[in-house]
Design a protein around this motif. Structure first.
Motif, PDB file in Angstrom:
ATOM      1  N   THR A  29       0.903  -1.254   0.000  1.00 16.68           N
ATOM      2  CA  THR A  29       0.036  -0.005   0.022  1.00 16.68           C
ATOM      3  C   THR A  29       0.826   1.217  -0.097  1.00 16.68           C
ATOM      4  O   THR A  29       0.692   1.933  -0.652  1.00 16.68           O
ATOM      5  N   GLY A  30       1.748   1.412   1.135  1.00 14.84           N
ATOM      6  CA  GLY A  30       2.397   2.528   1.229  1.00 14.84           C
ATOM      7  C   GLY A  30       4.017   2.531   0.966  1.00 14.84           C
ATOM      8  O   GLY A  30       4.606   3.477   1.250  1.00 14.84           O
ATOM      9  N   GLY A  31       4.540   1.156   1.123  1.00 17.92           N
ATOM     10  CA  GLY A  31       6.078   1.073   0.871  1.00 17.92           C
ATOM     11  C   GLY A  31       6.507   0.261   2.184  1.00 17.92           C
ATOM     12  O   GLY A  31       7.899  -0.248   1.848  1.00 17.92           O
ATOM     13  N   ILE A  32       5.882   0.125   3.204  1.00 19.22           N
ATOM     14  CA  ILE A  32       6.614  -0.392   4.354  1.00 19.22           C
ATOM     15  C   ILE A  32       6.876  -1.963   4.047  1.00 19.22           C
ATOM     16  O   ILE A  32       7.741  -2.466   4.403  1.00 19.22           O
ATOM     17  N   ARG A  33       5.646  -2.501   3.964  1.00 20.70           N
ATOM     18  CA  ARG A  33       5.570  -4.062   3.830  1.00 20.70           C
ATOM     19  C   ARG A  33       6.673  -4.500   2.624  1.00 20.70           C
ATOM     20  O   ARG A  33       7.483  -5.454   2.677  1.00 20.70           O
TER      21      ARG A  33
END
Length: 258
Positions: free
Chosen positions: A183-187
């Protein structure tokens, strides 16, 4: 739409968690912000919503701390605040993978930006002529809402299932360029680091995840909506609330992804 929604994260060693929690909670409360901030020894992960003035005030406070001075939140708009309350929580990890040997702060995996990925998908290969394989690192209920159609999707129920899934399927990626996304980069950042630790070559993360892809491109190659972890449920290609119902609750970790 007058409500500004922000999400951001940073992997950085934090050793003052209780004091930092109190300071951030007090600042958000004073600005009437709602949402969630996760703090862990490995960094910060946040999702907040409020007026433009309040959001700008919080980001300025965040940037006053040298550890967070380079955080650049992703933004989207809504007509209402999609969170019911404010929470600032202390956790073991800001995104749970249960592999403590992975320390993203020690060095990021190579990243590909959204316009470059779109170009690679348009031409059918990367700039060195290798086939590009997209790898969705999100949970099954998120991929049901929207995804890149040809992406590998392991139908995992929690991000903690990802290491076993990739270990059983490494051969698929031999000789290809792999771009992990979320979704936003962290995983996808943690996933790319794990794959590199396994000895896999030509592994990238999509910088900023799906939200940055939709912000910086016209959304070509993306299908459906992007699930988000708040009352909007999902956003469309214009990053506006997509108006879809909340999926049925599942067991396992709720992997909030900034």
């Amino acid at each position: 739409m007058s409500i500004v929604n922000i999400s951001a994260y940073k992997f950085i060693s934090l050793d003052d968690l209780p004091a930092l929690r109190e300071r951030l909670f007090a600042r958000c409360e004073a600005l009437a912000l709602k949402g969630t901030i996760l703090l862990a020894p490995e960094g910060i992960n946040l999702f907040l919503a409020g007026s433009r003035t309040s959001i700008d005030g919080f980001v300025a406070t965040l940037h006053d701390d040298p550890r967070f001075a380079d955080i650049a939140p992703k933004e989207s708009l809504s007509t209402e605040v999609p969170f019911g309350r404010l929470r600032v929580r202390l956790k073991r990890e800001i995104i749970t993978m249960r592999l403590p040997t992975i320390r993203p702060e020690g060095g990021r995996a190579p990243a590909v930006d959204a316009p470059t990925l779109q170009r690679w998908l348009d031409q059918g290969h990367d700039d060195d002529g290798r086939e590009v394989v997209l790898l969705d690192t999100r949970n099954d209920y998120e991929t049901d809402v929207g995804k890149f159609p040809r992406a590998v999707d392991y139908r995992i129920a929690s991000f903690t299932d990802f290491p076993a899934a990739i270990a059983a399927d490494r051969a698929r990626y031999d000789g290809k360029t792999v771009v992990s996304y979320c979704t936003g980069g962290i995983r996808c950042e943690k996933a790319a680091l794990h794959m590199r630790d396994l000895g896999m070559d030509n592994v990238y993360q999509l910088d900023g995840g799906i939200l940055k892809y939709l912000e910086q491109t016209d959304g070509t190659h993306w299908r459906g909506a992007c699930f988000v972890f708040d009352g909007r449920v999902a956003v469309d290609n214009a990053l506006a609330p997509a108006g879809i119902p909340m999926p049925a609750p599942r067991s396992g970790d709720k992997d909030q992804d900034a």
